[in-house]
Design a protein around this motif. Structure first.
Motif, PDB file in Angstrom:
ATOM      1  N   TYR A  56      36.930  59.442  18.405  1.00 39.42           N
ATOM      2  CA  TYR A  56      35.519  59.457  18.757  1.00 39.42           C
ATOM      3  C   TYR A  56      34.936  58.055  18.600  1.00 39.42           C
ATOM      4  CZ  TYR A  56      36.698  64.081  16.940  1.00 39.42           C
ATOM      5  OH  TYR A  56      37.331  65.263  16.662  1.00 39.42           O
ATOM      6  N   THR A  57      33.806  57.843  19.263  1.00 41.32           N
ATOM      7  CA  THR A  57      32.987  56.672  19.021  1.00 41.32           C
ATOM      8  C   THR A  57      31.649  57.181  18.512  1.00 41.32           C
ATOM      9  OG1 THR A  57      34.064  55.502  20.840  1.00 41.32           O
ATOM     10  CG2 THR A  57      31.958  54.627  20.064  1.00 41.32           C
ATOM     11  N   CYS A  58      31.229  56.688  17.357  1.00 44.38           N
ATOM     12  CA  CYS A  58      29.965  57.123  16.763  1.00 44.38           C
ATOM     13  C   CYS A  58      28.814  56.717  17.701  1.00 44.38           C
ATOM     14  CB  CYS A  58      29.786  56.492  15.385  1.00 44.38           C
ATOM     15  SG  CYS A  58      28.209  56.905  14.621  1.00 44.38           S
ATOM     16  N   LEU A  59      27.923  57.680  17.968  1.00 43.60           N
ATOM     17  CA  LEU A  59      26.813  57.396  18.863  1.00 43.60           C
ATOM     18  C   LEU A  59      25.769  56.491  18.207  1.00 43.60           C
ATOM     19  CD1 LEU A  59      26.313  60.947  20.402  1.00 43.60           C
ATOM     20  CD2 LEU A  59      27.422  58.970  21.444  1.00 43.60           C
ATOM     21  N   LYS A  60      25.732  56.494  16.856  1.00 43.75           N
ATOM     22  CA  LYS A  60      24.709  55.720  16.159  1.00 43.75           C
ATOM     23  C   LYS A  60      25.147  54.269  15.926  1.00 43.75           C
ATOM     24  CE  LYS A  60      21.763  55.965  12.064  1.00 43.75           C
ATOM     25  NZ  LYS A  60      21.609  56.614  10.752  1.00 43.75           N
ATOM     26  N   CYS A  61      26.364  54.092  15.359  1.00 46.73           N
ATOM     27  CA  CYS A  61      26.777  52.732  14.992  1.00 46.73           C
ATOM     28  C   CYS A  61      27.928  52.199  15.853  1.00 46.73           C
ATOM     29  CB  CYS A  61      27.159  52.673  13.513  1.00 46.73           C
ATOM     30  SG  CYS A  61      28.661  53.564  13.090  1.00 46.73           S
ATOM     31  N   GLY A  62      28.551  53.027  16.701  1.00 46.03           N
ATOM     32  CA  GLY A  62      29.621  52.558  17.573  1.00 46.03           C
ATOM     33  C   GLY A  62      30.968  52.442  16.887  1.00 46.03           C
TER      34      GLY A  62
ATOM     35  N   PRO B  65      34.319  60.568  29.145  1.00 46.99           N
ATOM     36  CA  PRO B  65      35.521  59.773  29.396  1.00 46.99           C
ATOM     37  C   PRO B  65      35.203  58.305  29.692  1.00 46.99           C
ATOM     38  CG  PRO B  65      35.527  61.772  30.724  1.00 46.99           C
ATOM     39  CD  PRO B  65      34.179  61.687  30.077  1.00 46.99           C
ATOM     40  N   LEU B  66      33.993  58.040  30.160  1.00 42.09           N
ATOM     41  CA  LEU B  66      33.611  56.662  30.482  1.00 42.09           C
ATOM     42  C   LEU B  66      33.402  55.818  29.227  1.00 42.09           C
ATOM     43  CD1 LEU B  66      31.075  57.474  33.334  1.00 42.09           C
ATOM     44  CD2 LEU B  66      33.455  56.786  33.563  1.00 42.09           C
ATOM     45  N   LYS B  67      33.150  56.472  28.090  1.00 41.07           N
ATOM     46  CA  LYS B  67      32.887  55.739  26.847  1.00 41.07           C
ATOM     47  C   LYS B  67      34.104  55.668  25.935  1.00 41.07           C
ATOM     48  CE  LYS B  67      27.980  56.736  26.842  1.00 41.07           C
ATOM     49  NZ  LYS B  67      26.868  57.422  26.177  1.00 41.07           N
ATOM     50  N   MET B  68      35.225  56.247  26.373  1.00 38.09           N
ATOM     51  CA  MET B  68      36.414  56.260  25.520  1.00 38.09           C
ATOM     52  C   MET B  68      37.178  54.946  25.627  1.00 38.09           C
ATOM     53  SD  MET B  68      37.678  60.131  26.291  1.00 38.09           S
ATOM     54  CE  MET B  68      39.102  60.125  25.246  1.00 38.09           C
TER      55      MET B  68
ATOM     56  N   PRO C   9      30.330  63.215  18.067  1.00 36.03           N
ATOM     57  CA  PRO C   9      30.244  64.147  19.193  1.00 36.03           C
ATOM     58  C   PRO C   9      31.530  64.965  19.327  1.00 36.03           C
ATOM     59  CG  PRO C   9      30.603  61.910  19.967  1.00 36.03           C
ATOM     60  CD  PRO C   9      30.377  61.814  18.493  1.00 36.03           C
ATOM     61  N   ARG C  10      31.398  66.280  19.619  1.00 33.48           N
ATOM     62  CA  ARG C  10      32.585  67.135  19.794  1.00 33.48           C
ATOM     63  C   ARG C  10      33.295  66.806  21.098  1.00 33.48           C
ATOM     64  NH1 ARG C  10      29.696  72.127  17.403  1.00 33.48           N
ATOM     65  NH2 ARG C  10      30.606  72.136  15.340  1.00 33.48           N
ATOM     66  N   ILE C  11      32.497  66.585  22.134  1.00 37.35           N
ATOM     67  CA  ILE C  11      33.051  66.225  23.438  1.00 37.35           C
ATOM     68  C   ILE C  11      32.436  64.889  23.828  1.00 37.35           C
ATOM     69  CG2 ILE C  11      33.222  66.857  25.865  1.00 37.35           C
ATOM     70  CD1 ILE C  11      33.037  69.784  24.971  1.00 37.35           C
ATOM     71  N   GLN C  12      33.303  63.963  24.222  1.00 34.65           N
ATOM     72  CA  GLN C  12      32.846  62.600  24.504  1.00 34.65           C
ATOM     73  C   GLN C  12      33.045  62.276  25.975  1.00 34.65           C
ATOM     74  OE1 GLN C  12      33.703  59.641  21.468  1.00 34.65           O
ATOM     75  NE2 GLN C  12      34.686  58.442  23.036  1.00 34.65           N
TER      76      GLN C  12
ATOM     77  N   LEU D  42      37.806  74.661  25.126  1.00 32.88           N
ATOM     78  CA  LEU D  42      37.395  75.586  24.067  1.00 32.88           C
ATOM     79  C   LEU D  42      37.802  75.064  22.697  1.00 32.88           C
ATOM     80  CD1 LEU D  42      35.935  78.337  24.187  1.00 32.88           C
ATOM     81  CD2 LEU D  42      38.156  79.384  23.788  1.00 32.88           C
ATOM     82  N   SER D  43      39.020  74.495  22.600  1.00 33.63           N
ATOM     83  CA  SER D  43      39.463  73.973  21.306  1.00 33.63           C
ATOM     84  C   SER D  43      38.618  72.780  20.885  1.00 33.63           C
ATOM     85  CB  SER D  43      40.946  73.606  21.344  1.00 33.63           C
ATOM     86  OG  SER D  43      41.146  72.470  22.140  1.00 33.63           O
ATOM     87  N   CYS D  44      38.140  71.987  21.873  1.00 36.68           N
ATOM     88  CA  CYS D  44      37.248  70.871  21.548  1.00 36.68           C
ATOM     89  C   CYS D  44      35.914  71.394  21.020  1.00 36.68           C
ATOM     90  CB  CYS D  44      36.993  70.010  22.788  1.00 36.68           C
ATOM     91  SG  CYS D  44      38.364  68.971  23.241  1.00 36.68           S
ATOM     92  N   ALA D  45      35.402  72.449  21.652  1.00 37.89           N
ATOM     93  CA  ALA D  45      34.098  72.976  21.271  1.00 37.89           C
ATOM     94  C   ALA D  45      34.163  73.731  19.943  1.00 37.89           C
ATOM     95  CB  ALA D  45      33.572  73.887  22.374  1.00 37.89           C
ATOM     96  N   MET D  46      35.316  74.318  19.610  1.00 38.65           N
ATOM     97  CA  MET D  46      35.418  75.166  18.418  1.00 38.65           C
ATOM     98  C   MET D  46      35.765  74.383  17.143  1.00 38.65           C
ATOM     99  SD  MET D  46      34.824  78.324  19.328  1.00 38.65           S
ATOM    100  CE  MET D  46      35.638  79.434  18.205  1.00 38.65           C
ATOM    101  N   ARG D  47      36.323  73.171  17.272  1.00 36.40           N
ATOM    102  CA  ARG D  47      36.766  72.482  16.060  1.00 36.40           C
ATOM    103  C   ARG D  47      35.575  72.019  15.221  1.00 36.40           C
ATOM    104  NH1 ARG D  47      39.421  67.551  19.244  1.00 36.40           N
ATOM    105  NH2 ARG D  47      37.517  66.645  20.028  1.00 36.40           N
ATOM    106  N   ARG D  48      35.855  71.872  13.924  1.00 34.25           N
ATOM    107  CA  ARG D  48      34.803  71.497  12.987  1.00 34.25           C
ATOM    108  C   ARG D  48      34.312  70.098  13.295  1.00 34.25           C
ATOM    109  NH1 ARG D  48      36.905  71.219   7.520  1.00 34.25           N
ATOM    110  NH2 ARG D  48      35.842  69.261   7.243  1.00 34.25           N
ATOM    111  N   GLN D  49      33.009  69.921  13.253  1.00 29.43           N
ATOM    112  CA  GLN D  49      32.439  68.625  13.584  1.00 29.43           C
ATOM    113  C   GLN D  49      32.657  67.643  12.429  1.00 29.43           C
ATOM    114  OE1 GLN D  49      28.345  68.791  14.687  1.00 29.43           O
ATOM    115  NE2 GLN D  49      28.568  67.066  16.060  1.00 29.43           N
TER     116      GLN D  49
END
Ligand SMILES: [Zn+2]
Length: 110
Positions: free
Chosen positions: A59-65, A46-49, A41-44, A23-30
């Motif tokens: 986080y890892t940016c989905l657009k530029c990495g 685990p395979l990409k971490m 991404p708010r929730i990432q 819930l804290s992951c989903a509620m925090r400001r993006q």
């Protein structure tokens, strides 16, 4: 204290920390990527971490990495993880497990 409601509460108790974290992951400001401005991404998955993200968060940016820390700052590649937050997470997890074990043993010995 042997009401069905109490038994259900005890059964749910070990899962409460998981849902609080979710819930804290989903509620925090993006946050946005410091390089390209894309929302992170708010929730990432685990395979990409990275190893650093497992220990410190981030986080890892989905657009530029781009690798970004929890505060939204860019992290240079191959940065070694700090030990402090990881140790705190292990201690907190151990405390939760000990409390859950005490509660379960308390319930089972009634
Ligand atoms: Zn980016």
């Amino acid at each position: 204290m042997s009401s069905p409601f109490f038994s259900v509460l005890v059964g749910i108790a070990p899962f409460v920390p998981f849902f609080v974290i979710l819930l804290s992951c989903a509620m925090r400001r993006q946050k946005t990527c410091p390089d390209c401005g894309e929302p992170l991404p708010r929730i990432q998955s685990p395979l990409k971490m990275t190893k650093r993200q497992w220990m410190e968060g981030g986080y890892t940016c989905l657009k530029c990495g781009c690798d970004v820390d929890t505060a939204g700052r860019k992290v240079p590649a191959n940065t070694a993880p700090r030990v402090g937050p990881f140790v705190i997470a292990i201690v907190a997890l151990t405390l939760v497990c000990v409390i859950a074990a005490i509660l379960i043993s308390f319930i089972l010995h009634r």
